[in-house]
Design a protein around this motif. Structure first.
Motif, PDB file in Angstrom:
ATOM      1  N   UNK A 125       0.797  -1.193  -0.159  1.00 18.98           N
ATOM      2  CA  UNK A 125      -0.085   0.153  -0.047  1.00 18.98           C
ATOM      3  C   UNK A 125       0.736   1.271  -0.004  1.00 18.98           C
ATOM      4  N   UNK A 126       1.867   1.437   0.874  1.00 16.26           N
ATOM      5  CA  UNK A 126       2.448   2.487   1.061  1.00 16.26           C
ATOM      6  C   UNK A 126       3.641   2.967  -0.352  1.00 16.26           C
ATOM      7  N   UNK A 127       3.944   1.718  -0.818  1.00 15.84           N
ATOM      8  CA  UNK A 127       4.773   1.926  -1.887  1.00 15.84           C
ATOM      9  C   UNK A 127       4.246   2.609  -3.106  1.00 15.84           C
ATOM     10  N   UNK A 133       5.832   9.399  -6.835  1.00 17.07           N
ATOM     11  CA  UNK A 133       6.187  10.552  -6.548  1.00 17.07           C
ATOM     12  C   UNK A 133       7.706  11.127  -7.486  1.00 17.07           C
ATOM     13  N   UNK A 134       7.719  10.337  -8.488  1.00 19.25           N
ATOM     14  CA  UNK A 134       8.949  10.756  -9.087  1.00 19.25           C
ATOM     15  C   UNK A 134       8.604  11.158 -10.739  1.00 19.25           C
ATOM     16  N   UNK A 148       2.722  15.697  -4.295  1.00 16.08           N
ATOM     17  CA  UNK A 148       1.524  15.420  -3.495  1.00 16.08           C
ATOM     18  C   UNK A 148       1.687  14.005  -3.028  1.00 16.08           C
ATOM     19  N   UNK A 149       2.029  13.023  -3.907  1.00 17.77           N
ATOM     20  CA  UNK A 149       2.093  11.565  -3.479  1.00 17.77           C
ATOM     21  C   UNK A 149       3.537  11.610  -2.602  1.00 17.77           C
ATOM     22  N   UNK A 150       4.532  12.255  -2.655  1.00 27.40           N
ATOM     23  CA  UNK A 150       5.654  12.377  -1.686  1.00 27.40           C
ATOM     24  C   UNK A 150       4.938  12.572  -0.258  1.00 27.40           C
ATOM     25  N   UNK A 175      14.550  15.343   4.826  1.00 23.00           N
ATOM     26  CA  UNK A 175      13.886  14.815   4.027  1.00 23.00           C
ATOM     27  C   UNK A 175      13.412  15.124   2.772  1.00 23.00           C
ATOM     28  N   UNK A 176      12.473  16.096   2.971  1.00 18.88           N
ATOM     29  CA  UNK A 176      11.661  16.601   1.875  1.00 18.88           C
ATOM     30  C   UNK A 176      12.523  17.735   1.051  1.00 18.88           C
ATOM     31  N   UNK A 177      13.530  18.200   1.571  1.00 20.96           N
ATOM     32  CA  UNK A 177      14.432  19.155   0.659  1.00 20.96           C
ATOM     33  C   UNK A 177      15.461  18.370  -0.074  1.00 20.96           C
ATOM     34  N   UNK A 178      15.826  17.074   0.481  1.00 16.44           N
ATOM     35  CA  UNK A 178      16.845  16.282  -0.251  1.00 16.44           C
ATOM     36  C   UNK A 178      15.867  15.414  -1.374  1.00 16.44           C
ATOM     37  N   UNK A 179      14.573  15.342  -1.218  1.00 21.64           N
ATOM     38  CA  UNK A 179      13.739  14.771  -2.314  1.00 21.64           C
ATOM     39  C   UNK A 179      13.809  16.017  -3.194  1.00 21.64           C
ATOM     40  N   UNK A 180      13.518  17.304  -3.060  1.00 20.61           N
ATOM     41  CA  UNK A 180      13.332  18.267  -3.942  1.00 20.61           C
ATOM     42  C   UNK A 180      14.743  18.324  -4.895  1.00 20.61           C
TER      43      UNK A 180
END
Length: 385
Positions: A125-127, A133-134, A148-150, A175-180
């Protein structure tokens, strides 16, 4: 978040997330739902956690968050091992992104097995949120819906007890900034197209949350004001500390001319007197222009952790569906088209927009020639005053 939403969700019946929002009635039901409130509460709690905090104050995170950073580094390595193919004749998305996307899907289960506290039976479910997200594999594009998915991925992990409120500051600044940063690499490497032909009229071709949380960082700053985004010296001095200023610097690095031409909404917002007002307006705007827009939310996914209300649970939905009659069905690309939708995110799949990275390499504006989109029809007044 509410006391109820703060509690980890103990579930023995995980549900692979799927799409539910097919009409305005479904969208209205979502807006009335506990899931909608949980998302808003999560955004607000994360926002409050980083007020007055710099990116350089993120720290190393806890034992709970370190595996997440490791996962993001693995995604970056997958991208680096999947170089773009020769696509010189096109300024649109690079086909190698599809290979990258398949590699992420293949690696997902192993990546999630690294997360402490995540039940193995909950991974399917989570994955799903993680994979989405990409970017979109078929369209080779990216927009606020994928971002939004991230957010949903982080919220699901929080509901499962993987994170606590002590992690919230690092979830944004670490975490979020590394995602960006990873997304910027993907956008520049694969020339991801902005999702929706009106992306260039938004805050950014791709992102929204860095501006929301970035204005939250600056909310109580004693000296910096929103108009400071026009000062090159301030941007150079502070862009490594604050997400908002970093995003402005990034936009300036790939687009020519001034913000007035290529990012008129950001230019308008710079006239607001305080960052507190900007932050308040960003939260209202996210609720209205992302969570409240059918072209974005038709792609939202709901399972057991982020449930969608049934007609039995929401009598208003049942009544509205009966009044609506036949519900619009997705087209071949999975899109719902509803007449009368307005806003900066109104077109989910109009004329494809070339990546600004491709345009920058060509020495042109994203649309070619001189920018001409100063008349922004359909864009509502910004809720910042």
């Amino acid at each position: 978040m509410t006391a109820e939403s703060e509690q980890p969700v103990a579930s023995t019946s995980y549900i692979p997330p799927t799409k539910y929002i097919l009409s305005k009635a479904h969208l209205a039901a979502f807006q009335r739902s506990q899931t909608h409130q949980d998302i808003l509460d999560f955004v607000d709690d994360l926002n409050e956690a980083i007020v007055g905090k710099k990116l350089t104050e993120a720290g190393e995170g806890s034992e709970r968050t370190k595996p997440i950073i490791g996962i993001l580094e693995s995604i970056l390595e997958i991208a680096k091992s999947t170089p773009p193919v020769d696509n010189k004749l096109s300024r649109f998305g690079n086909p190698a992104f599809k290979t990258f996307y398949d590699k992420v899907v293949d690696a997902s289960r192993e990546l999630h097995s690294r997360i402490e506290g995540l039940p193995s039976e909950g991974i399917p479910e989570v994955e799903v949120y993680f994979k989405e997200s990409w970017g979109n594999k078929q369209r080779v594009d990216y927009g606020s819906g994928m971002e939004f998915n991230f957010l949903c991925w982080l919220l699901c992990l929080t509901k499962l007890g993987v994170f606590t409120k002590e992690d919230y500051q690092f979830l944004v600044l670490g975490v979020f900034w590394r995602y960006i940063e990873v997304m910027r690499y993907l956008q520049s490497t694969y020339w991801l197209e902005p999702a929706g032909s009106h992306g260039v009229w938004g805050l950014d071709d791709y992102h929204f949350l860095p501006f929301l949380w970035g204005s939250g960082q600056l909310k109580d700053h004693k000296y910096l004001r929103p108009k400071a985004i026009h000062d090159p010296e301030i941007l150079e001095a502070f862009s490594k500390e604050y997400m908002y200023l970093s995003c402005i610097s990034f936009i300036n690095s790939i687009k020519t001319a001034s913000l007035r031409w290529h990012s008129p909404m950001l230019d308008d917002i710079s006239a607001v007197k305080t960052w507190s007002k900007v932050n308040e307006g960003m939260e209202k705007m996210y609720k209205a222009e992302v969570l409240g827009k059918l072209p974005v939310m038709q792609h939202a996914l709901f399972g057991s952790l982020l449930p969608f209300p049934t007609p039995e649970q929401d009598p208003e939905l049942k009544k509205a569906l009966q009044e609506e009659g036949e519900v619009p069905q997705p087209d071949a690309h999975g899109h719902i088209h509803v007449k009368g939708e307005t806003g900066w995110s109104m077109d989910c799949c109009g004329i494809p927009v070339p990546s600004a990275f491709a345009a920058a390499q060509d020495g042109a504006t994203p649309h070619g020639g001189t920018p001409t989109f100063t008349a922004r029809s359909g864009i509502k007044p910004i809720p910042f005053d």
